[in-house]
Enzyme design. Sequence first.
Site, PDB file in Angstrom:
ATOM      1  CG  HIS A   1      -3.483  -0.549  -2.465  1.00  0.00           C
ATOM      2  ND1 HIS A   1      -3.968   0.740  -2.487  1.00  0.00           N
ATOM      3  CD2 HIS A   1      -3.331  -0.861  -1.163  1.00  0.00           C
ATOM      4  CE1 HIS A   1      -4.085   1.191  -1.251  1.00  0.00           C
ATOM      5  NE2 HIS A   1      -3.702   0.242  -0.423  1.00  0.00           N
TER       6      HIS A   1
ATOM      7  CE  LYS B   1      -7.427   1.223   0.476  1.00  0.00           C
ATOM      8  NZ  LYS B   1      -7.022   0.283   1.494  1.00  0.00           N
TER       9      LYS B   1
ATOM     10  CB  SER C   1      -0.951   0.003   1.197  1.00  0.00           C
ATOM     11  OG  SER C   1      -0.246  -0.153   2.410  1.00  0.00           O
TER      12      SER C   1
HETATM   13  C1  LIG Z   1      -6.944   0.151   2.823  1.00  0.00           C
HETATM   14  C2  LIG Z   1      -6.383  -1.194   3.141  1.00  0.00           C
HETATM   15  C3  LIG Z   1      -7.019  -2.039   4.043  1.00  0.00           C
HETATM   16  C4  LIG Z   1      -8.197  -1.598   4.836  1.00  0.00           C
HETATM   17  O1  LIG Z   1      -9.338  -1.560   4.069  1.00  0.00           O
HETATM   18  P1  LIG Z   1     -10.544  -0.632   4.566  1.00  0.00           P
HETATM   19  O2  LIG Z   1     -11.708  -1.117   3.798  1.00  0.00           O
HETATM   20  O3  LIG Z   1     -10.144   0.759   4.254  1.00  0.00           O
HETATM   21  O4  LIG Z   1     -10.660  -0.891   6.045  1.00  0.00           O
HETATM   22  C5  LIG Z   1      -6.513  -3.295   4.218  1.00  0.00           C
HETATM   23  N1  LIG Z   1      -5.408  -3.702   3.565  1.00  0.00           N
HETATM   24  C6  LIG Z   1      -4.754  -2.898   2.715  1.00  0.00           C
HETATM   25  C7  LIG Z   1      -3.520  -3.399   2.031  1.00  0.00           C
HETATM   26  C8  LIG Z   1      -5.214  -1.622   2.494  1.00  0.00           C
HETATM   27  O5  LIG Z   1      -4.553  -0.803   1.682  1.00  0.00           O
END
Ligand SMILES: *Cc1c(COP(=O)(O)O)cnc(C)c1O
Length: 413
Positions: free
Chosen positions: A226, A258, A198
């Site tokens: 991602h 995302k 991330s």
């Molecule tokens: C954003 C993210 C999460 C968390 O997801 P949310 O739905 O925002 O709680 C988990 N793992 C990774 C790698 C992320 O980038």
Amino acid sequence: MTGRCSGGSGCVPSAPARTPEARRARLAARLAERARAGLARRLRVAEGPAGPERVVDGRRLVSFASNDYLGLAADPRVAGALARAAGRWGAGAGAAHLLGGHTAAHAALEEALAEWTGRERALLFSTGYMANLAVVCVLAGRGETVHADRLDHASLLDAARLSGARLRRYPHGDAAALARRLAADPSAAVVATDGVFSMDGDLAPLPALAAACARAGAWLVVDDAHGLGVVGPDGRGTAAHFGLGAGEVPVLVGTLGKALGTFGAFAAGDADVVEALIQWGRSYVYTTAPPPALAEATREALRIARAEPWRRERALALARRFREGAQALGLPLLPSPTPIQPVLAGGAARALALSAALEAAGFHVPAVRPPTVPEGSARLRVSLSAAHTEAQVDALLEALARAWRATEGADGA
Ligand SMILES: *Cc1c(COP(=O)(O)O)cnc(C)c1O
């Protein structure tokens, strides 16, 4: 995303505070210390939909801050689906999945996600954080070990801690080191990795990780928050990019907030894995189901993401354009083939100064500092979206070149 000290009182060793005044004073001292170290976080107030141009704290900025890689968060078709579905389903689910909150809207999205990812079943969660908690806690427990990449997202590390299993972190992306550890560890239950990291944007070496897990009989859990929607054929993520299916990557976690531009998450795998999450996943069982209207909006976002492959191609092309420009300027990049393009600043002070200089020039690019990233690797996290224009990327590069020169020496070097 790493994160050793999450803010508990263990962060600052001190004598026990036995009065309310002493407790408050200790909290104030910890806050002051964080600010002194240049590590204090600050909430910004944005207005309008999450697009490339945004009013932040009252100023219009070009934003390179969001994870809306495909430009779907503000897509009128997705927002329209949400509004129409809210008319049909109302605002909220009304209950947890197992107590009446599970609707045909949730089921339809789960089916679409399972079909997209090539898994037998998918299960919706309210957030990716909660999906990771459930997956790791159900698949590992006391007396076992979770092996996690050193740069895994904080939620995977927290999940391992909550599971009661031992947590061991292997060097970033080092499948050979992991294989050696697994060979020597009969207690290994789970290997957990981000698919696309991330804060770095690089891909986990999934083929080698999968082979090591198969030899050791450990579950491979890939959090592809991602990667899904962005990499791989049909945007099916990092595993698909490497040609791996459910056999090699038995547990896949994806987020909906995302690339898909909405909110929520899912875990996908074979029917027994999903059934186990329903039975024992505490962050699944003991929480309200996400709004059904949101599930309908996400199904529309998924339809668009698949029907319009130009979105991910464009986000990746803009990332390449940014990289070429940054390399020509001599800026230190990381080896990222994704829309996440970090510019390494080194110390927190320079990362903050760069972010501030860019903001003065009209760009919102967040500084990411320890403990989110390892000490000494503070950075700007530039993220590209299909909704950006080439001109916006070029203007960012120009501003970045000026900011880079202006901040030389900001870390006291
Ligand atoms: C954003 C993210 C999460 C968390 O997801 P949310 O739905 O925002 O709680 C988990 N793992 C990774 C790698 C992320 O980038």
